[in-house]
Design a protein around this motif. Sequence first.
Motif, PDB file in Angstrom:
ATOM      1  N   VAL A  32     -14.032  56.536  25.678  1.00  0.00           N
ATOM      2  CA  VAL A  32     -14.327  56.540  23.947  1.00  0.00           C
ATOM      3  C   VAL A  32     -14.070  56.893  22.989  1.00  0.00           C
ATOM      4  N   ILE A  33     -14.201  58.407  23.860  1.00  0.00           N
ATOM      5  CA  ILE A  33     -14.301  59.081  22.409  1.00  0.00           C
ATOM      6  C   ILE A  33     -12.918  59.663  22.257  1.00  0.00           C
ATOM      7  N   ILE A  34     -11.632  59.441  23.246  1.00  0.00           N
ATOM      8  CA  ILE A  34     -10.229  59.595  23.251  1.00  0.00           C
ATOM      9  C   ILE A  34      -9.699  58.083  22.054  1.00  0.00           C
ATOM     10  N   LEU A  35     -10.682  57.657  22.349  1.00  0.00           N
ATOM     11  CA  LEU A  35      -9.718  56.078  21.726  1.00  0.00           C
ATOM     12  C   LEU A  35     -10.522  56.105  20.297  1.00  0.00           C
ATOM     13  N   ALA A  36     -11.611  56.724  19.731  1.00  0.00           N
ATOM     14  CA  ALA A  36     -12.819  56.640  18.776  1.00  0.00           C
ATOM     15  C   ALA A  36     -12.030  58.123  17.175  1.00  0.00           C
ATOM     16  N   VAL A  37     -11.046  58.971  18.289  1.00  0.00           N
ATOM     17  CA  VAL A  37     -10.751  59.489  17.806  1.00  0.00           C
ATOM     18  C   VAL A  37      -8.826  58.882  16.969  1.00  0.00           C
ATOM     19  N   LEU A  38      -8.037  58.369  18.115  1.00  0.00           N
ATOM     20  CA  LEU A  38      -6.914  57.569  18.150  1.00  0.00           C
ATOM     21  C   LEU A  38      -7.635  56.885  15.885  1.00  0.00           C
ATOM     22  N   TYR A  39      -8.115  55.410  16.778  1.00  0.00           N
ATOM     23  CA  TYR A  39      -9.032  54.506  15.561  1.00  0.00           C
ATOM     24  C   TYR A  39      -9.177  55.680  14.108  1.00  0.00           C
ATOM     25  N   PHE A  40      -9.821  56.595  14.257  1.00  0.00           N
ATOM     26  CA  PHE A  40      -9.953  57.700  13.436  1.00  0.00           C
ATOM     27  C   PHE A  40      -8.673  58.024  12.788  1.00  0.00           C
ATOM     28  N   VAL A  41      -8.113  58.497  13.563  1.00  0.00           N
ATOM     29  CA  VAL A  41      -6.867  59.031  13.192  1.00  0.00           C
ATOM     30  C   VAL A  41      -5.738  58.264  12.686  1.00  0.00           C
ATOM     31  N   GLY A  42      -5.739  56.792  13.010  1.00  0.00           N
ATOM     32  CA  GLY A  42      -5.492  55.564  12.252  1.00  0.00           C
ATOM     33  C   GLY A  42      -5.983  54.736  10.785  1.00  0.00           C
ATOM     34  N   LEU A  43      -7.093  54.582  10.741  1.00  0.00           N
ATOM     35  CA  LEU A  43      -7.876  54.793  10.004  1.00  0.00           C
ATOM     36  C   LEU A  43      -7.359  54.983   8.676  1.00  0.00           C
ATOM     37  N   LEU A  44      -7.466  56.882   8.446  1.00  0.00           N
ATOM     38  CA  LEU A  44      -7.294  57.484   7.894  1.00  0.00           C
ATOM     39  C   LEU A  44      -6.461  58.796   7.638  1.00  0.00           C
ATOM     40  N   LEU A  45      -5.416  58.754   8.258  1.00  0.00           N
ATOM     41  CA  LEU A  45      -4.434  59.260   8.891  1.00  0.00           C
ATOM     42  C   LEU A  45      -2.648  58.921   8.937  1.00  0.00           C
ATOM     43  N   ALA A  46      -3.010  57.939   8.390  1.00  0.00           N
ATOM     44  CA  ALA A  46      -2.095  57.163   9.559  1.00  0.00           C
ATOM     45  C   ALA A  46      -1.470  56.466   7.715  1.00  0.00           C
ATOM     46  N   PRO A  47      -0.423  56.838   8.248  1.00  0.00           N
ATOM     47  CA  PRO A  47       0.355  56.571   6.302  1.00  0.00           C
ATOM     48  C   PRO A  47       0.654  55.017   6.946  1.00  0.00           C
ATOM     49  N   VAL A  49       3.154  52.531   6.829  1.00  0.00           N
ATOM     50  CA  VAL A  49       4.481  51.913   6.917  1.00  0.00           C
ATOM     51  C   VAL A  49       4.287  52.288   8.962  1.00  0.00           C
ATOM     52  N   MET A  50       3.315  53.020   9.568  1.00  0.00           N
ATOM     53  CA  MET A  50       3.027  53.233  10.525  1.00  0.00           C
ATOM     54  C   MET A  50       2.216  52.740  11.365  1.00  0.00           C
ATOM     55  N   GLU A  51       0.898  51.526  10.495  1.00  0.00           N
ATOM     56  CA  GLU A  51      -0.087  50.810  11.239  1.00  0.00           C
ATOM     57  C   GLU A  51      -0.051  50.671  11.888  1.00  0.00           C
ATOM     58  N   ASN A  52       1.251  50.018  12.344  1.00  0.00           N
ATOM     59  CA  ASN A  52       1.859  48.853  13.265  1.00  0.00           C
ATOM     60  C   ASN A  52       1.752  49.697  14.977  1.00  0.00           C
ATOM     61  N   THR A  53       2.639  50.328  14.856  1.00  0.00           N
ATOM     62  CA  THR A  53       2.767  51.074  15.916  1.00  0.00           C
ATOM     63  C   THR A  53       2.437  51.922  15.774  1.00  0.00           C
ATOM     64  N   LEU A  54       0.964  52.320  15.603  1.00  0.00           N
ATOM     65  CA  LEU A  54      -0.338  53.175  16.128  1.00  0.00           C
ATOM     66  C   LEU A  54      -0.947  51.837  16.385  1.00  0.00           C
ATOM     67  N   VAL A  55      -1.488  50.583  15.892  1.00  0.00           N
ATOM     68  CA  VAL A  55      -1.962  49.376  16.937  1.00  0.00           C
ATOM     69  C   VAL A  55      -1.748  49.202  18.167  1.00  0.00           C
ATOM     70  N   VAL A  56      -0.101  49.419  18.262  1.00  0.00           N
ATOM     71  CA  VAL A  56       0.481  48.459  19.743  1.00  0.00           C
ATOM     72  C   VAL A  56       0.144  49.974  20.711  1.00  0.00           C
ATOM     73  N   VAL A  57       0.209  51.068  19.842  1.00  0.00           N
ATOM     74  CA  VAL A  57       0.002  52.495  21.310  1.00  0.00           C
ATOM     75  C   VAL A  57      -1.494  52.688  21.664  1.00  0.00           C
ATOM     76  N   ILE A  58      -2.288  53.048  20.872  1.00  0.00           N
ATOM     77  CA  ILE A  58      -3.977  52.132  20.854  1.00  0.00           C
ATOM     78  C   ILE A  58      -3.943  51.421  22.222  1.00  0.00           C
ATOM     79  N   THR A  59      -3.490  50.281  21.749  1.00  0.00           N
ATOM     80  CA  THR A  59      -3.922  48.974  22.644  1.00  0.00           C
ATOM     81  C   THR A  59      -3.275  49.270  23.954  1.00  0.00           C
ATOM     82  N   PHE A  60      -2.502  49.591  24.089  1.00  0.00           N
ATOM     83  CA  PHE A  60      -1.559  49.675  24.931  1.00  0.00           C
ATOM     84  C   PHE A  60      -2.585  50.667  26.127  1.00  0.00           C
TER      85      PHE A  60
END
Length: 79
Positions: A32-47, A49-60
């Motif tokens: 849960v901590i690892i996924l929360a950090v990834l979601y936080f990074v994706g929400l606030l820090l990812a440009p 352009v990279m949102e779709n890639t990050l969603v695929v990585v987090i889902t995988f």
Amino acid sequence: MFSLYTDFWKNIFNFNKKDSDAELGVSLIFNVIILAVLYFVGLLLAPPVMENTLVVVITFLALIMAIRTLFELVRVFKK
């Protein structure tokens, strides 16, 4: 606690080992901590352009963690 989590991943296909409830709890908390950090990074820090890639990585990653947790549940209830 971190050693329990590394053992969680090292024994991914070891169904002969029996896990305790504490090991299951630690693995769930770390997942849960690892996924929360990834979601936080994706929400606030990812440009944008990279949102779709990050969603695929987090889902995988979440799928791999879910399958691994199911394997551990089998070992916990095997007691």
